[in-house]
Enzyme design. Sequence first.
Site, short mmCIF file in Angstrom:
data_model
loop_
_atom_site.label_atom_id
_atom_site.label_comp_id
_atom_site.label_asym_id
_atom_site.label_seq_id
_atom_site.Cartn_x
_atom_site.Cartn_y
_atom_site.Cartn_z
N MET A 89 47.31 39.44 40.86
CA MET A 89 47.77 39.94 42.16
C MET A 89 47.06 41.21 42.63
O MET A 89 47.48 41.83 43.58
CB MET A 89 49.28 40.17 42.13
CG MET A 89 50.09 38.91 41.86
SD MET A 89 49.69 37.57 42.99
CE MET A 89 50.51 38.14 44.47
N HIS A 119 42.92 29.59 44.15
CA HIS A 119 43.75 29.93 45.31
C HIS A 119 44.51 28.69 45.77
O HIS A 119 43.91 27.62 45.90
CB HIS A 119 42.86 30.48 46.42
CG HIS A 119 43.63 30.95 47.60
ND1 HIS A 119 44.31 32.15 47.60
CD2 HIS A 119 43.89 30.37 48.80
CE1 HIS A 119 44.93 32.30 48.76
NE2 HIS A 119 44.69 31.23 49.50
N ASP A 149 39.27 36.01 49.09
CA ASP A 149 39.32 34.54 49.12
C ASP A 149 38.20 33.92 49.95
O ASP A 149 38.40 32.90 50.63
CB ASP A 149 40.70 34.06 49.64
CG ASP A 149 41.85 34.54 48.76
OD1 ASP A 149 41.64 34.70 47.55
OD2 ASP A 149 42.95 34.78 49.30
C1 GRF Z 1 48.79 29.90 41.36
O1 GRF Z 1 49.36 29.15 42.40
C2 GRF Z 1 47.43 30.42 41.78
O2 GRF Z 1 46.75 29.55 42.62
C3 GRF Z 1 47.81 31.66 42.53
O3 GRF Z 1 48.89 32.20 41.79
C4 GRF Z 1 49.56 31.17 41.08
C5 GRF Z 1 49.55 31.54 39.64
O4 GRF Z 1 50.32 30.71 38.86
N1 GRF Z 1 46.68 32.54 42.71
P1 GRF Z 1 50.30 30.85 37.28
O5 GRF Z 1 50.62 32.31 36.94
O6 GRF Z 1 48.96 30.44 36.77
O7 GRF Z 1 51.40 29.92 36.80
#
Ligand code: GRF
Length: 194
Positions: A95, A114, A150
Amino acid sequence: MAKLIGINKVKISIFISGAGSNLLNLIKHSKKRNSNYTIKIIFSDNKEAAGLEYAKKYKIPFKVLNYRNKIKAEERSLKLLNTYKVKIVCLAGYMRILSSYFIKNFKGKILNIHPSLLPKYKGLNTHYRAIKNKEKYSGCTVHFVNKKLDSGKIILQKKLKISLKENVKSLEKKILKIEHRIYPKAVEKVLINF
Ligand code: GRF
């Protein structure tokens, strides 16, 4: 590319912030006989990230980055990436936005997954926005990371139909499933050029 074994496998690192389902999936894939990469170190900006349990379970070194000082956090990770000879960084639900300092100073490639069909729906709340705009399709994209959010070159993308009764949760679940299919494939695709 010929199959790489043992110490010849390309060293990669995963950055997470939360659940870590993509991390788990990449770990599992890395254990397969035909995988060409090995995960050397995992980073999280969040000490509570559930995904860190996978690092512990699979005995992969991990580091929690303290973002109270972003520059220091990035310097720390760059140093460790260098120590572990990491050639590819995979962002998986990370994040934080990497600074141009990090992007310039990491000498390997940086990938991100993404949950939208980029270039559509960059940023957050992708599923909500796609449903609200009555999109017929959504999906996920693995792309290279550059200085613009992105916006780096697309490596792989997978599309799915949004059903009429779709909600954010159901779409998120469906898309995560296809994320798990394409992320390891995208990593292997990048490795072809190593
Ligand atoms: C996923 O949907 C990814 O595309 C986005 O954040 C989410 C992460 O999920 N960037 P996880 O932590 O891998 O379960």
